[in-house]
Design an enzyme around this catalytic site. Structure first.
Site, PDB file in Angstrom:
ATOM      1  N   GLU A  46      16.304  -6.667   2.308  1.00 13.99           N
ATOM      2  CA  GLU A  46      16.585  -6.870   0.880  1.00 13.99           C
ATOM      3  C   GLU A  46      17.854  -7.689   0.660  1.00 13.99           C
ATOM      4  O   GLU A  46      18.608  -7.984   1.584  1.00 13.99           O
ATOM      5  CB  GLU A  46      16.656  -5.510   0.175  1.00 13.99           C
ATOM      6  CG  GLU A  46      15.312  -4.808   0.210  1.00 13.99           C
ATOM      7  CD  GLU A  46      15.258  -3.554  -0.624  1.00 13.99           C
ATOM      8  OE1 GLU A  46      16.316  -3.023  -1.041  1.00 13.99           O
ATOM      9  OE2 GLU A  46      14.125  -3.080  -0.866  1.00 13.99           O
ATOM     10  N   GLU A  57       6.168  -7.302   6.311  1.00  9.72           N
ATOM     11  CA  GLU A  57       5.041  -8.092   6.841  1.00  9.72           C
ATOM     12  C   GLU A  57       5.443  -9.559   6.997  1.00  9.72           C
ATOM     13  O   GLU A  57       5.113 -10.215   7.990  1.00  9.72           O
ATOM     14  CB  GLU A  57       3.837  -8.025   5.888  1.00  9.72           C
ATOM     15  CG  GLU A  57       3.293  -6.633   5.645  1.00  9.72           C
ATOM     16  CD  GLU A  57       3.910  -5.959   4.426  1.00  9.72           C
ATOM     17  OE1 GLU A  57       5.151  -5.988   4.284  1.00  9.72           O
ATOM     18  OE2 GLU A  57       3.141  -5.402   3.640  1.00  9.72           O
ATOM     19  N   CYS A  87       1.986  -6.692  -0.440  1.00 12.64           N
ATOM     20  CA  CYS A  87       2.103  -7.223  -1.804  1.00 12.64           C
ATOM     21  C   CYS A  87       1.353  -8.562  -1.888  1.00 12.64           C
ATOM     22  O   CYS A  87       0.867  -9.092  -0.881  1.00 12.64           O
ATOM     23  CB  CYS A  87       3.578  -7.409  -2.167  1.00 12.64           C
ATOM     24  SG  CYS A  87       4.343  -8.839  -1.370  1.00 12.64           S
TER      25      CYS A  87
END
Ligand code: THU
Length: 143
Positions: A46, A57, A87
């Site tokens: 992050e 991923e 996502c």
């Protein structure tokens, strides 16, 4: 992949430990199985500028590419607290990996405790994907 790749699922759960997720506190781990049996892992990474965060991923797939192994990816396992499912952006990146690999990549999603496992194909998660073929069609129109 024959049967459930428990080692790959365990590697994805293990990669949760390396998540850098001080903002969401949602640790995700991913593990790729390559055709020679090697495993490449990734963890979410992050950023204070939230939107720049990288999913586990994506990190794993970029690592495979950096090692010249993107064409060898056969399966991906993803692990998150309750469950983690790729996502939209990761689905698109998986689509590119399938294109490079020339085969379907099996997608396994699991919970941190390993109790639940879901299996998907990318065709299920990203039907009507935008791929190289679409770009080439657009180029042809411009010519
Ligand atoms: N995340 C992943 O790494 N993979 C997924 O499959 C879902 C979401 C990350 C992005 C962000 O760092 C955190 O999980 C919360 O969305």
């Amino acid at each position: 992949m024959k049967g459930l790749d428990k080692e790959l699922l365990a590697a994805a759960r293990g990669a949760m430990k390396h998540a850098y997720a001080p903002y969401s506190r949602f640790a995700v781990g991913a593990a790729l199985r390559l055709s020679d049996g090697q495993v490449i892992t990734g963890s979410n990474f992050e950023n204070a500028s939230y939107g720049l965060s990288l999913c586990a991923e994506t990190v794993a797939l970029a690592t495979a590419n950096a090692q010249g192994r993107l064409a060898d990816v056969e399966a991906i396992a993803v692990a998150g607290p309750e469950m983690a499912i790729p996502c939209g952006r990761c689905r698109q990146i998986l689509s590119e990996a399938e294109q490079v690999a020339g085969r379907a990549i099996s997608i396994y999603c699991t919970s941190a405790d390993g109790d639940r496992v879901l299996q998907y194909s990318l065709a299920e998660l990203l039907p009507h994907a935008f791929t190289l073929a679409n770009v080439e069609r657009n180029d042809a129109k411009d010519a």
